[in-house]
Design a protein around this motif. Sequence first.
Motif, mmCIF file in Angstrom:
data_model
loop_
_atom_site.group_PDB
_atom_site.id
_atom_site.type_symbol
_atom_site.label_atom_id
_atom_site.label_comp_id
_atom_site.label_asym_id
_atom_site.label_seq_id
_atom_site.Cartn_x
_atom_site.Cartn_y
_atom_site.Cartn_z
ATOM 1 N N GLN A 242 0.824 -1.202 0.000
ATOM 2 C CA GLN A 242 0.000 0.000 0.000
ATOM 3 C C GLN A 242 0.861 1.256 0.000
ATOM 4 N N GLU A 243 0.473 2.231 -0.810
ATOM 5 C CA GLU A 243 1.234 3.493 -0.882
ATOM 6 C C GLU A 243 1.253 4.207 0.473
ATOM 7 N N LEU A 244 0.141 4.118 1.202
ATOM 8 C CA LEU A 244 0.068 4.758 2.517
ATOM 9 C C LEU A 244 1.132 4.186 3.456
ATOM 10 N N THR A 245 1.302 2.862 3.407
ATOM 11 C CA THR A 245 2.329 2.213 4.233
ATOM 12 C C THR A 245 3.714 2.711 3.849
ATOM 13 N N GLU A 246 3.975 2.750 2.558
ATOM 14 C CA GLU A 246 5.285 3.195 2.073
ATOM 15 C C GLU A 246 5.566 4.630 2.500
ATOM 16 N N ASN A 247 4.554 5.486 2.405
ATOM 17 C CA ASN A 247 4.738 6.888 2.788
ATOM 18 C C ASN A 247 5.052 7.025 4.268
ATOM 19 N N TYR A 248 4.396 6.213 5.089
ATOM 20 C CA TYR A 248 4.644 6.288 6.538
ATOM 21 C C TYR A 248 6.055 5.800 6.864
ATOM 22 N N ILE A 249 6.422 4.664 6.304
ATOM 23 C CA ILE A 249 7.734 4.058 6.611
ATOM 24 C C ILE A 249 8.877 4.929 6.103
ATOM 25 N N SER A 250 8.670 5.584 4.969
ATOM 26 C CA SER A 250 9.731 6.392 4.379
ATOM 27 C C SER A 250 9.767 7.815 4.936
ATOM 28 N N GLY A 251 8.791 8.142 5.798
ATOM 29 C CA GLY A 251 8.768 9.469 6.394
ATOM 30 C C GLY A 251 8.074 10.528 5.552
#
Length: 254
Positions: A242-251
């Motif tokens: 999920q893009e939302l997950t990636e955005n959170y993990i990557s800051g």
Amino acid sequence: MSMSGIAIATQRLDLFYGDFQALTAVDLQVPEREVTALIGPSGCGKSTLLRVFNRMNDLIDGVRVSGQVLIGGKDIYAVDADLLRLREKVGMVFQRPNPFPLSVFENITFGLAVHQLAPRREYDMIVEKALRSVLLWDDLKDKLQRSALGLSLEQQQRLCIARVLPLKPQVLLMDEPCSALDPIATLHIEELMQKLKQEYTIVIVTHNMQQAARASDRTGFMYLGKLVEFGLTAKIFTQPAQELTENYISGRFG
């Protein structure tokens, strides 16, 4: 749903605090004898979800829960659910170490006495086993009658974990158990989790994504009360779906 190898399962889990919906349609399967981390921004529902598993949210006025929560294949929200038994089987460790203002020995035997789970003649053996499990026996074997409040923060947190073990839980819930500890003590607690997962299922809430990456086998990312993504930790942190997950993990969040 097959429960083979699954310690905790939720189906369409909703939770409301009054009119506010804190959890929405959470479907989750937590495997036995692994460390599962719940991550996400503050207020996303991860601690609420953790507290569902031993029904600690019941203590809050206006809480309503719907859906199913199965632990060991049994619905813990069933009308005939035994709360005392549930809290024996699902232990909880909190953010800040909270030893009782008693001796080290009395901290570990407190639950045994309350639940009348063992005769007193077995207490010495049980205390030694519990302290060995959390790698404290060598440090404390000559200090069992000293107040637990005199221990270091790391020792207090280990003692709080040891205090749960004589109840023979199936699941250990840990709500940011390292937030009060320094980096070295944090690594020690993470190493302890790896040892304990050989016997227990561990679910940890953490704001520390490095900790989730290091210490957990699986990770669930939560946002606005929903479980956005759940899977193997290595995949969540390197190839999230999920893009939302990636955005959170990557800051790149918000």
